[in-house]
Design a protein around this motif. Sequence first.
Motif, PDB file in Angstrom:
ATOM      1  N   THR A  36       0.838  -1.195   0.000  1.00  0.00           N
ATOM      2  CA  THR A  36       0.000   0.000   0.000  1.00  0.00           C
ATOM      3  C   THR A  36       0.872   1.245   0.000  1.00  0.00           C
ATOM      4  O   THR A  36       2.042   1.199   0.392  1.00  0.00           O
ATOM      5  CB  THR A  36      -0.919   0.017   1.244  1.00  0.00           C
ATOM      6  OG1 THR A  36      -1.643   1.250   1.290  1.00  0.00           O
ATOM      7  CG2 THR A  36      -0.113  -0.127   2.530  1.00  0.00           C
ATOM      8  N   ASN A  37       0.288   2.355  -0.433  1.00  0.00           N
ATOM      9  CA  ASN A  37       1.018   3.623  -0.361  1.00  0.00           C
ATOM     10  C   ASN A  37       0.847   4.303   0.993  1.00  0.00           C
ATOM     11  O   ASN A  37       1.368   5.398   1.210  1.00  0.00           O
ATOM     12  CB  ASN A  37       0.580   4.569  -1.487  1.00  0.00           C
ATOM     13  CG  ASN A  37      -0.922   4.839  -1.482  1.00  0.00           C
ATOM     14  OD1 ASN A  37      -1.623   4.484  -0.538  1.00  0.00           O
ATOM     15  ND2 ASN A  37      -1.410   5.462  -2.541  1.00  0.00           N
ATOM     16  N   ARG A  38       0.126   3.657   1.903  1.00  0.00           N
ATOM     17  CA  ARG A  38      -0.006   4.174   3.265  1.00  0.00           C
ATOM     18  C   ARG A  38       1.189   3.692   4.085  1.00  0.00           C
ATOM     19  O   ARG A  38       1.370   2.494   4.301  1.00  0.00           O
ATOM     20  CB  ARG A  38      -1.315   3.691   3.889  1.00  0.00           C
ATOM     21  CG  ARG A  38      -2.541   4.231   3.173  1.00  0.00           C
ATOM     22  CD  ARG A  38      -3.829   3.610   3.696  1.00  0.00           C
ATOM     23  NE  ARG A  38      -4.076   3.957   5.089  1.00  0.00           N
ATOM     24  CZ  ARG A  38      -5.182   3.593   5.749  1.00  0.00           C
ATOM     25  NH1 ARG A  38      -6.110   2.880   5.134  1.00  0.00           N
ATOM     26  NH2 ARG A  38      -5.344   3.938   7.008  1.00  0.00           N
ATOM     27  N   LYS A  39       2.019   4.620   4.534  1.00  0.00           N
ATOM     28  CA  LYS A  39       3.258   4.255   5.212  1.00  0.00           C
ATOM     29  C   LYS A  39       3.013   3.692   6.608  1.00  0.00           C
ATOM     30  O   LYS A  39       3.749   2.827   7.080  1.00  0.00           O
ATOM     31  CB  LYS A  39       4.184   5.471   5.284  1.00  0.00           C
ATOM     32  CG  LYS A  39       4.676   5.936   3.919  1.00  0.00           C
ATOM     33  CD  LYS A  39       5.624   7.115   4.052  1.00  0.00           C
ATOM     34  CE  LYS A  39       6.123   7.567   2.685  1.00  0.00           C
ATOM     35  NZ  LYS A  39       7.045   8.724   2.794  1.00  0.00           N
ATOM     36  N   LEU A  52       5.703  -0.124   0.158  1.00  0.00           N
ATOM     37  CA  LEU A  52       5.281   0.737  -0.944  1.00  0.00           C
ATOM     38  C   LEU A  52       5.441   0.035  -2.289  1.00  0.00           C
ATOM     39  O   LEU A  52       4.751   0.365  -3.254  1.00  0.00           O
ATOM     40  CB  LEU A  52       6.093   2.034  -0.944  1.00  0.00           C
ATOM     41  CG  LEU A  52       5.866   2.979   0.240  1.00  0.00           C
ATOM     42  CD1 LEU A  52       6.860   4.134   0.193  1.00  0.00           C
ATOM     43  CD2 LEU A  52       4.443   3.522   0.222  1.00  0.00           C
ATOM     44  N   LYS A  53       6.373  -0.930  -2.349  1.00  0.00           N
ATOM     45  CA  LYS A  53       6.620  -1.677  -3.579  1.00  0.00           C
ATOM     46  C   LYS A  53       6.354  -3.155  -3.328  1.00  0.00           C
ATOM     47  O   LYS A  53       6.848  -3.733  -2.359  1.00  0.00           O
ATOM     48  CB  LYS A  53       8.063  -1.485  -4.048  1.00  0.00           C
ATOM     49  CG  LYS A  53       8.391  -0.055  -4.463  1.00  0.00           C
ATOM     50  CD  LYS A  53       9.829   0.049  -4.948  1.00  0.00           C
ATOM     51  CE  LYS A  53      10.159   1.468  -5.396  1.00  0.00           C
ATOM     52  NZ  LYS A  53      11.563   1.584  -5.877  1.00  0.00           N
ATOM     53  N   ASN A  70      -7.021  -3.636  -4.200  1.00  0.00           N
ATOM     54  CA  ASN A  70      -6.758  -2.264  -4.646  1.00  0.00           C
ATOM     55  C   ASN A  70      -7.809  -1.840  -5.673  1.00  0.00           C
ATOM     56  O   ASN A  70      -8.826  -2.507  -5.851  1.00  0.00           O
ATOM     57  CB  ASN A  70      -5.332  -2.136  -5.194  1.00  0.00           C
ATOM     58  CG  ASN A  70      -4.978  -3.225  -6.196  1.00  0.00           C
ATOM     59  OD1 ASN A  70      -5.832  -4.008  -6.605  1.00  0.00           O
ATOM     60  ND2 ASN A  70      -3.729  -3.288  -6.597  1.00  0.00           N
TER      61      ASN A  70
END
Length: 316
Positions: A36-39, A52-53, A70
């Motif tokens: 996810t792009n949520r850190k 993130l990847k 997603n």
Amino acid sequence: MINKKSTILICGAGSIGIRHAKNLINLGYKNIVFFTNRKKLKIGSYKPKTFLKIQDAFRNYNFKIALITNETNKHIDTAIYCASKGCHLFIEKPLCDKKDKVKKLINIITKKKLINMVGYMMRFHPAIKKIKSMILKKSFGDIYHFYCEWGEFLPNWHPNENYKKSYAAQKIKGGGSTLTLSHDIDLMQFFFGKIKQSLIIKNKIGLKIQTETSTNIMLEFKKNISGFVHLDYLQKNEERFLKISGTKMIIKFFYLKNILKIYRNKKMKIIKYDKFHRNLLFLSEIRYFINNCKKLHICSPNINQAYKNLLDSKLI
């Protein structure tokens, strides 16, 4: 071997990804990783590892199961990557918004003998199971018509967010009333089998978004079964209703009230599902998927079935 110590990958940390994570935790599967792009992510007191990847996630963990939750337009590419790594796949509905690369995904899961499922959770509702059983027992006699309607007001889905930026409102992300609310089309196929003909009329009214806001679908199945499905983002007073008419019996299912009415021989029987709550659908489907992965049993609906259904109904 899959067990409660297995690490499960969830690709996407939107509301449905979080829901599946909570249910997995409740079922005892607490080793969950998110792509996810949520850190930073917190689910109750649980803080799952995030990447993130997706490549970094696979470099650090040996996944046997991946949940694809997603945006719709990312489903197939994400699933292809996970399948190529040998993961059994659970893909949220709808499977895809385009035909691109679906056959490539099917070839990979077939070659690697991967268990796979598409998340149409309404099949797990006790009333839907009851209706399916009555159809198989031919309790309806000859079914000659069905009608189902599902209407909700899109801005009410996530009141604290700008609905125009949601995936459901964006064409590029695979949104729109037709695919986002496609559960009822799946149910008609679940009840009646292969579609013979489909006519779809899409309207873009009422909300200033990129996608259609209302969809009317006429479907014809074998044995002269035909009917109508209506889906929309416009009804401020939510409506969800199903009626199936046969020569011996008629049923009406009121989803929001959890009531099934059965009309037969001039008598009406009412079945109330008072103990039912919506999350049981998601809990049941993820339990079913995990158990089938353990036993290497085929799931339904699987990717191949869902893809054929999308093509037959002309949703893509």
